[in-house]
Design a protein around this motif. Structure first.
Motif, PDB file in Angstrom:
ATOM      1  N   MET A  96       0.829  -1.204   0.000  1.00 51.32           N
ATOM      2  CA  MET A  96       0.000   0.000   0.000  1.00 51.32           C
ATOM      3  C   MET A  96       0.866   1.258   0.000  1.00 51.32           C
ATOM      4  O   MET A  96       1.836   1.345   0.735  1.00 51.32           O
ATOM      5  CB  MET A  96      -0.886  -0.013   1.246  1.00 51.32           C
ATOM      6  CG  MET A  96      -2.162   0.712   1.033  1.00 51.32           C
ATOM      7  SD  MET A  96      -3.111   0.630   2.552  1.00 51.32           S
ATOM      8  CE  MET A  96      -4.716   1.067   1.945  1.00 51.32           C
ATOM      9  N   SER A 121       0.691   7.237   0.293  1.00 54.83           N
ATOM     10  CA  SER A 121      -0.433   8.170   0.193  1.00 54.83           C
ATOM     11  C   SER A 121      -1.672   7.633   0.912  1.00 54.83           C
ATOM     12  O   SER A 121      -2.593   8.370   1.222  1.00 54.83           O
ATOM     13  CB  SER A 121      -0.769   8.427  -1.271  1.00 54.83           C
ATOM     14  OG  SER A 121      -1.059   7.217  -1.928  1.00 54.83           O
ATOM     15  N   HIS A 122      -1.686   6.328   1.183  1.00 58.67           N
ATOM     16  CA  HIS A 122      -2.820   5.753   1.902  1.00 58.67           C
ATOM     17  C   HIS A 122      -2.601   5.713   3.415  1.00 58.67           C
ATOM     18  O   HIS A 122      -3.436   5.236   4.145  1.00 58.67           O
ATOM     19  CB  HIS A 122      -3.105   4.326   1.410  1.00 58.67           C
ATOM     20  CG  HIS A 122      -3.623   4.277   0.020  1.00 58.67           C
ATOM     21  ND1 HIS A 122      -2.879   3.776  -1.027  1.00 58.67           N
ATOM     22  CD2 HIS A 122      -4.790   4.692  -0.511  1.00 58.67           C
ATOM     23  CE1 HIS A 122      -3.589   3.873  -2.148  1.00 58.67           C
ATOM     24  NE2 HIS A 122      -4.737   4.433  -1.867  1.00 58.67           N
ATOM     25  N   TRP A 123      -1.433   6.159   3.825  1.00 61.14           N
ATOM     26  CA  TRP A 123      -1.164   6.114   5.253  1.00 61.14           C
ATOM     27  C   TRP A 123      -1.886   7.256   5.950  1.00 61.14           C
ATOM     28  O   TRP A 123      -2.106   8.308   5.372  1.00 61.14           O
ATOM     29  CB  TRP A 123       0.337   6.259   5.519  1.00 61.14           C
ATOM     30  CG  TRP A 123       1.132   5.143   4.958  1.00 61.14           C
ATOM     31  CD1 TRP A 123       0.648   4.005   4.392  1.00 61.14           C
ATOM     32  CD2 TRP A 123       2.557   5.063   4.878  1.00 61.14           C
ATOM     33  NE1 TRP A 123       1.690   3.212   3.972  1.00 61.14           N
ATOM     34  CE2 TRP A 123       2.860   3.836   4.259  1.00 61.14           C
ATOM     35  CE3 TRP A 123       3.596   5.901   5.279  1.00 61.14           C
ATOM     36  CZ2 TRP A 123       4.169   3.426   4.026  1.00 61.14           C
ATOM     37  CZ3 TRP A 123       4.892   5.485   5.052  1.00 61.14           C
ATOM     38  CH2 TRP A 123       5.174   4.257   4.442  1.00 61.14           C
ATOM     39  N   ILE A 124      -2.210   6.996   7.213  1.00 61.65           N
ATOM     40  CA  ILE A 124      -2.782   8.064   8.021  1.00 61.65           C
ATOM     41  C   ILE A 124      -1.629   8.768   8.704  1.00 61.65           C
ATOM     42  O   ILE A 124      -0.751   8.122   9.250  1.00 61.65           O
ATOM     43  CB  ILE A 124      -3.762   7.491   9.069  1.00 61.65           C
ATOM     44  CG1 ILE A 124      -4.955   6.855   8.367  1.00 61.65           C
ATOM     45  CG2 ILE A 124      -4.191   8.582  10.054  1.00 61.65           C
ATOM     46  CD1 ILE A 124      -5.964   6.226   9.305  1.00 61.65           C
ATOM     47  N   SER A 133      -3.604  -5.195   3.334  1.00 63.63           N
ATOM     48  CA  SER A 133      -3.243  -3.787   3.305  1.00 63.63           C
ATOM     49  C   SER A 133      -2.989  -3.330   4.732  1.00 63.63           C
ATOM     50  O   SER A 133      -3.121  -4.110   5.668  1.00 63.63           O
ATOM     51  CB  SER A 133      -4.376  -2.979   2.684  1.00 63.63           C
ATOM     52  OG  SER A 133      -5.570  -3.239   3.379  1.00 63.63           O
ATOM     53  N   ASN A 154      -4.121  -1.704   7.904  1.00 60.28           N
ATOM     54  CA  ASN A 154      -5.400  -1.356   8.517  1.00 60.28           C
ATOM     55  C   ASN A 154      -5.176  -0.584   9.803  1.00 60.28           C
ATOM     56  O   ASN A 154      -4.431  -1.034  10.672  1.00 60.28           O
ATOM     57  CB  ASN A 154      -6.206  -2.628   8.821  1.00 60.28           C
ATOM     58  CG  ASN A 154      -6.635  -3.339   7.556  1.00 60.28           C
ATOM     59  OD1 ASN A 154      -7.238  -2.729   6.683  1.00 60.28           O
ATOM     60  ND2 ASN A 154      -6.296  -4.605   7.439  1.00 60.28           N
ATOM     61  N   TYR A 155      -5.835   0.550   9.906  1.00 57.48           N
ATOM     62  CA  TYR A 155      -5.716   1.395  11.096  1.00 57.48           C
ATOM     63  C   TYR A 155      -6.949   1.250  11.970  1.00 57.48           C
ATOM     64  O   TYR A 155      -8.069   1.290  11.461  1.00 57.48           O
ATOM     65  CB  TYR A 155      -5.608   2.874  10.692  1.00 57.48           C
ATOM     66  CG  TYR A 155      -4.335   3.234   9.976  1.00 57.48           C
ATOM     67  CD1 TYR A 155      -4.192   3.016   8.613  1.00 57.48           C
ATOM     68  CD2 TYR A 155      -3.282   3.814  10.659  1.00 57.48           C
ATOM     69  CE1 TYR A 155      -3.019   3.366   7.956  1.00 57.48           C
ATOM     70  CE2 TYR A 155      -2.107   4.180  10.013  1.00 57.48           C
ATOM     71  CZ  TYR A 155      -1.992   3.945   8.661  1.00 57.48           C
ATOM     72  OH  TYR A 155      -0.837   4.298   8.014  1.00 57.48           O
ATOM     73  N   TYR A 193       7.115   2.144   5.753  1.00 59.66           N
ATOM     74  CA  TYR A 193       6.198   2.461   6.838  1.00 59.66           C
ATOM     75  C   TYR A 193       6.967   2.701   8.145  1.00 59.66           C
ATOM     76  O   TYR A 193       6.750   3.686   8.848  1.00 59.66           O
ATOM     77  CB  TYR A 193       5.151   1.352   7.038  1.00 59.66           C
ATOM     78  CG  TYR A 193       4.357   1.584   8.300  1.00 59.66           C
ATOM     79  CD1 TYR A 193       3.327   2.524   8.325  1.00 59.66           C
ATOM     80  CD2 TYR A 193       4.693   0.931   9.480  1.00 59.66           C
ATOM     81  CE1 TYR A 193       2.656   2.804   9.498  1.00 59.66           C
ATOM     82  CE2 TYR A 193       4.027   1.202  10.657  1.00 59.66           C
ATOM     83  CZ  TYR A 193       3.004   2.145  10.666  1.00 59.66           C
ATOM     84  OH  TYR A 193       2.361   2.423  11.835  1.00 59.66           O
TER      85      TYR A 193
END
Ligand code: GTP
Ligand code: MG
Length: 182
Positions: A1, A4-7, A49, A51-52, A87
């Motif tokens: 992932m 850009s999809h990270w929080i 992916s 998941n948060y 990450y």
């Protein structure tokens, strides 16, 4: 992932890392006492992916895909390394990496590599040995010792998502990391 999809909203993050099927999602559910929150499965590779899970509106649990799933291609394995390194190298937020290792087996080559990487890069981390309910007391004591030695004399916290063994201790560590001043 992709990044850009990270929080990245400034809240602390606690990441869960380990090989596929080691019990990451089950451990998250067990910590939160919510059975179906993080998806678990007998099929390795379930979590694909990042998941948060936002906890108490104040920090995140981050469920990362597992590594070492034999059926994925070589390039996907290389992708895991890239994803994880990216990450884990992000500048903010990450306050604790919880590395999970199957209590029934010696750490795999990738477990050892990840452990070394976390230490070499100064990441705050701890190791939990999952599925402890599957071993007798004696077997567990023995295997924890072997695992600790192979990891370079680290503390290894036994955990069972079935019985709740280790839950209070792990929460205490998480709280220390997330609320350092309290
Ligand atoms: P991926 O998402 O594929 O990387 O796997 P995961 O690490 O999230 O593992 P998951 O939590 O999905 O658990 C894999 C299997 O192990 C499931 O069948 C779980 O029920 C089982 N399992 C996980 N934790 C425990 C435990 O503490 N005790 C026992 N007996 N079984 C467990
Ligand atoms: Mg999972």
């Amino acid at each position: 992932m992709a990044p850009s999809h990270w929080i990245d909203d400034g809240r602390p993050e606690v990441a869960f890392l380990g090989r596929s099927n080691v019990g990451k999602s089950s451990l998250i559910n067990s910590l939160l006492m919510r059975k179906g929150l993080a998806r678990t499965s007998n099929t390795p590779g379930r979590t694909q992916s990042i998941n948060y899970f936002l906890i108490n509106d104040s920090f995140y649990f981050v469920d990362l895909p597992g590594y070492g799933y034999a059926k994925v291609s070589k390039s996907m394995r290389a992708d895991w390394g890239k994803m994880a390194e990216q990450y884990l190298s992000k500048p903010d937020g990450l306050v604790l990496c919880i590395q999970l290792i199957d209590s029934r087996h010696n750490p795999t080559e990738q477990d050892l590599q990840l452990n070394e990487w976390l230490i070499a890069n100064g990441k705050p981390s701890l190791v939990a040995a999952t599925k402890a309910d599957k071993l007798s007391r004696n077997q567990l004591t023995k295997q924890l010792k072997v695992t600790a030695e192979l990891l370079g004399s680290r503390d290894v916290l036994p955990y069972s998502s079935e019985t709740g063994l280790g839950r209070d201790k792990l929460w205490a560590e998480i709280q220390k990391a997330v609320y350092p001043s309290s």
